[in-house]
Design a protein around this motif. Structure first.
Motif, mmCIF file in Angstrom:
data_model
loop_
_atom_site.group_PDB
_atom_site.id
_atom_site.type_symbol
_atom_site.label_atom_id
_atom_site.label_comp_id
_atom_site.label_asym_id
_atom_site.label_seq_id
_atom_site.Cartn_x
_atom_site.Cartn_y
_atom_site.Cartn_z
ATOM 1 N N UNK A 160 4.685 -7.769 -12.525
ATOM 2 C CA UNK A 160 4.515 -6.327 -12.350
ATOM 3 C C UNK A 160 3.199 -5.849 -12.944
ATOM 4 N N UNK A 161 2.791 -6.430 -14.053
ATOM 5 C CA UNK A 161 1.502 -6.109 -14.690
ATOM 6 C C UNK A 161 0.353 -6.312 -13.711
ATOM 7 N N UNK A 162 0.425 -7.370 -12.926
ATOM 8 C CA UNK A 162 -0.606 -7.619 -11.918
ATOM 9 C C UNK A 162 -0.412 -6.739 -10.690
ATOM 10 N N UNK A 163 0.815 -6.634 -10.220
ATOM 11 C CA UNK A 163 1.092 -5.901 -8.987
ATOM 12 C C UNK A 163 0.769 -4.419 -9.103
ATOM 13 N N UNK A 164 0.846 -3.860 -10.290
ATOM 14 C CA UNK A 164 0.610 -2.434 -10.469
ATOM 15 C C UNK A 164 -0.873 -2.056 -10.415
ATOM 16 N N UNK A 231 2.820 -15.130 -1.260
ATOM 17 C CA UNK A 231 3.801 -14.084 -0.996
ATOM 18 C C UNK A 231 3.546 -12.858 -1.862
ATOM 19 N N UNK A 232 3.192 -13.066 -3.132
ATOM 20 C CA UNK A 232 2.910 -11.940 -4.012
ATOM 21 C C UNK A 232 1.662 -11.184 -3.563
ATOM 22 N N UNK A 233 0.666 -11.889 -3.068
ATOM 23 C CA UNK A 233 -0.517 -11.222 -2.517
ATOM 24 C C UNK A 233 -0.112 -10.321 -1.354
ATOM 25 N N UNK A 234 0.754 -10.845 -0.485
ATOM 26 C CA UNK A 234 1.237 -10.061 0.647
ATOM 27 C C UNK A 234 1.977 -8.816 0.165
ATOM 28 N N UNK A 235 2.814 -8.942 -0.840
ATOM 29 C CA UNK A 235 3.549 -7.798 -1.375
ATOM 30 C C UNK A 235 2.599 -6.779 -1.996
ATOM 31 N N UNK A 236 1.566 -7.261 -2.688
ATOM 32 C CA UNK A 236 0.587 -6.349 -3.289
ATOM 33 C C UNK A 236 -0.142 -5.551 -2.212
ATOM 34 N N UNK A 237 -0.516 -6.213 -1.126
ATOM 35 C CA UNK A 237 -1.197 -5.511 -0.039
ATOM 36 C C UNK A 237 -0.323 -4.411 0.548
ATOM 37 N N UNK A 238 0.958 -4.680 0.679
ATOM 38 C CA UNK A 238 1.883 -3.675 1.213
ATOM 39 C C UNK A 238 2.074 -2.515 0.235
ATOM 40 N N UNK A 239 2.020 -2.810 -1.045
ATOM 41 C CA UNK A 239 2.196 -1.768 -2.051
ATOM 42 C C UNK A 239 0.965 -0.874 -2.163
ATOM 43 N N UNK A 240 -0.213 -1.456 -1.926
ATOM 44 C CA UNK A 240 -1.468 -0.714 -2.082
ATOM 45 C C UNK A 240 -2.279 -0.750 -0.786
ATOM 46 N N UNK A 241 -1.754 -0.212 0.302
ATOM 47 C CA UNK A 241 -2.438 -0.339 1.602
ATOM 48 C C UNK A 241 -3.815 0.311 1.640
ATOM 49 N N UNK A 242 -4.043 1.322 0.835
ATOM 50 C CA UNK A 242 -5.341 2.004 0.873
ATOM 51 C C UNK A 242 -6.443 1.237 0.153
ATOM 52 N N UNK A 243 -6.059 0.346 -0.735
ATOM 53 C CA UNK A 243 -7.064 -0.388 -1.510
ATOM 54 C C UNK A 243 -6.911 -1.892 -1.376
ATOM 55 N N UNK A 244 -6.249 -2.338 -0.311
ATOM 56 C CA UNK A 244 -5.930 -3.765 -0.176
ATOM 57 C C UNK A 244 -7.081 -4.590 0.367
ATOM 58 N N UNK A 245 -8.229 -3.979 0.597
ATOM 59 C CA UNK A 245 -9.344 -4.724 1.167
ATOM 60 C C UNK A 245 -9.906 -5.724 0.157
ATOM 61 N N UNK A 246 -10.515 -6.751 0.697
ATOM 62 C CA UNK A 246 -11.138 -7.782 -0.140
ATOM 63 C C UNK A 246 -12.422 -7.240 -0.756
ATOM 64 N N UNK A 247 -12.651 -7.583 -1.993
ATOM 65 C CA UNK A 247 -13.894 -7.249 -2.688
ATOM 66 C C UNK A 247 -14.459 -8.496 -3.338
ATOM 67 N N UNK A 248 -15.811 -8.610 -3.346
ATOM 68 C CA UNK A 248 -16.812 -7.629 -2.941
ATOM 69 C C UNK A 248 -17.042 -7.604 -1.431
ATOM 70 N N UNK A 249 -17.429 -6.442 -0.948
ATOM 71 C CA UNK A 249 -17.755 -6.289 0.464
ATOM 72 C C UNK A 249 -19.063 -6.991 0.803
ATOM 73 N N UNK A 250 -20.049 -6.886 -0.100
ATOM 74 C CA UNK A 250 -21.373 -7.458 0.125
ATOM 75 C C UNK A 250 -21.671 -8.526 -0.916
ATOM 76 N N UNK A 251 -22.459 -9.535 -0.567
ATOM 77 C CA UNK A 251 -22.775 -10.590 -1.533
ATOM 78 C C UNK A 251 -23.674 -10.079 -2.648
ATOM 79 N N UNK A 252 -23.549 -10.641 -3.836
ATOM 80 C CA UNK A 252 -24.451 -10.280 -4.930
ATOM 81 C C UNK A 252 -25.912 -10.546 -4.547
ATOM 82 N N UNK A 253 -26.801 -9.746 -5.081
ATOM 83 C CA UNK A 253 -28.217 -9.857 -4.755
ATOM 84 C C UNK A 253 -28.930 -10.768 -5.744
ATOM 85 N N UNK A 254 -30.129 -11.271 -5.361
ATOM 86 C CA UNK A 254 -30.909 -12.111 -6.286
ATOM 87 C C UNK A 254 -31.090 -11.420 -7.636
#
Length: 290
Positions: A160-164, A231-254
């Motif tokens: 729950x500490x992680x899922x929240x 399975x827990x990753x899947x549950x987390x995505x369902x719990x937080x649909x607005x922020x479930x996107x993968x990060x980072x969106x862009x690669x780190x710069x030089x």
């Protein structure tokens, strides 16, 4: 057609046998050891000045999802009825039950050399010789609960500490990330002693033996642990649909700390060409059941 991954304790005796038989057949063919070698090769830590895709990195979840899929596809080429079961270690927390039975994972290692003596993966039964490892030794080892310095399996509260946490990951995108679901479920913390390990990492340390480090795939319980993590990753995505996107969106710069050391959303994850964005859901591939 979508297939279902089920809780290991709900498998029938025949289903346990079919899963074990498929794993042993991959071992006889040499295919299983290829998976072990892949995990060893891509077990890269923060301190290594090279690309990290499997551990201590945002791609921990999608990389292992693809790894699990490749293994499951190999199993299903042997027996189309087989899927990878999962181990809910928040509920199945003891040394008994079906998981550690002689017809599934077998039991703990013996005193002294920690050699597993029971079950289908015991060296003495002649079907499971360790061939790919970071140390010498031909037999599978376990050390349940680390008796010399006892450690418990993660609890529902740990999960729950992680899922929240609604954030997928945060800078610096490694094992020192102070927040974020990825690092909290992978299980790296700044605490000392046994409290340093949480969730996924704590499971590896509770099982002990070969489950410690890059050669952990030598213990087939690796797959059941990671199926539950998936399975827990899947549950987390369902719990937080607005922020479930993968990060980072862009690669780190030089010049940035993680330049060329982690993959952004659309970059490929070796050894495959697929990027994290292609593994963000499993719809149409598999589902989870009880």
């Amino acid at each position: 057609m979508t297939h279902v991954r089920r809780n290991q304790r709900s498998l029938s005796r025949a289903e346990r046998r079919r899963f074990v038989d498929a794993v042993l057949k991959l071992k006889r063919r040499g295919e299983y050891d290829e998976f072990v070698r892949t995990h060893i090769d891509f077990y890269v830590s923060d301190g290594d000045d090279r690309l990290r895709v499997a551990h201590m990195t945002p791609s921990f979840f999608p990389w292992h999802r693809r790894f699990l899929l490749e293994f499951e596809r190999a199993l299903r080429r042997v027996d189309p009825a087989v899927t990878v079961p999962y181990w809910d270690w928040t509920k199945d927390r003891g040394r008994g039950g079906t998981l550690w039975g002689a017809d599934l994972m077998g039991g703990n290692g013996r005193r002294g050399d920690r050699q597993v003596m029971t079950g289908p993966f015991a060296y003495r039964n002649g079907h499971w010789t360790i061939k790919e490892d970071v140390t010498d030794g031909e037999f599978l080892t376990r050390d349940f609960g680390r008796p010399q310095d006892p450690i418990d399996l993660p609890t529902a509260r740990d999960v729950a500490w992680a899922m929240d946490d609604p954030r997928y990951d945060v800078p610096p995108w490694d094992s020192t990330a102070p927040e974020g679901f990825r690092n909290k479920l992978e299980g790296w913390t700044s605490a000392r002693g046994k409290e340093r390990w949480r969730n996924h990492n704590r499971v590896h340390r509770w099982v002990g033996g070969h489950m410690l480090g890059g050669a952990s795939v030598n213990d087939p319980v690796f797959w059941l642990n990671h199926a539950f993590v998936d399975l827990l990753w899947d549950r987390w995505q369902r719990r937080h649909p607005r922020s479930a996107r993968y990060l980072p969106e862009r690669p780190p710069e030089p010049g940035q700390r993680q330049y060329r050391r982690i993959v952004a959303r659309h970059e490929p994850m070796p050894p495959w060409d697929a990027g994290p964005d292609e593994l963000l859901d499993h719809e149409g591939l598999y589902a989870y059941g009880d």
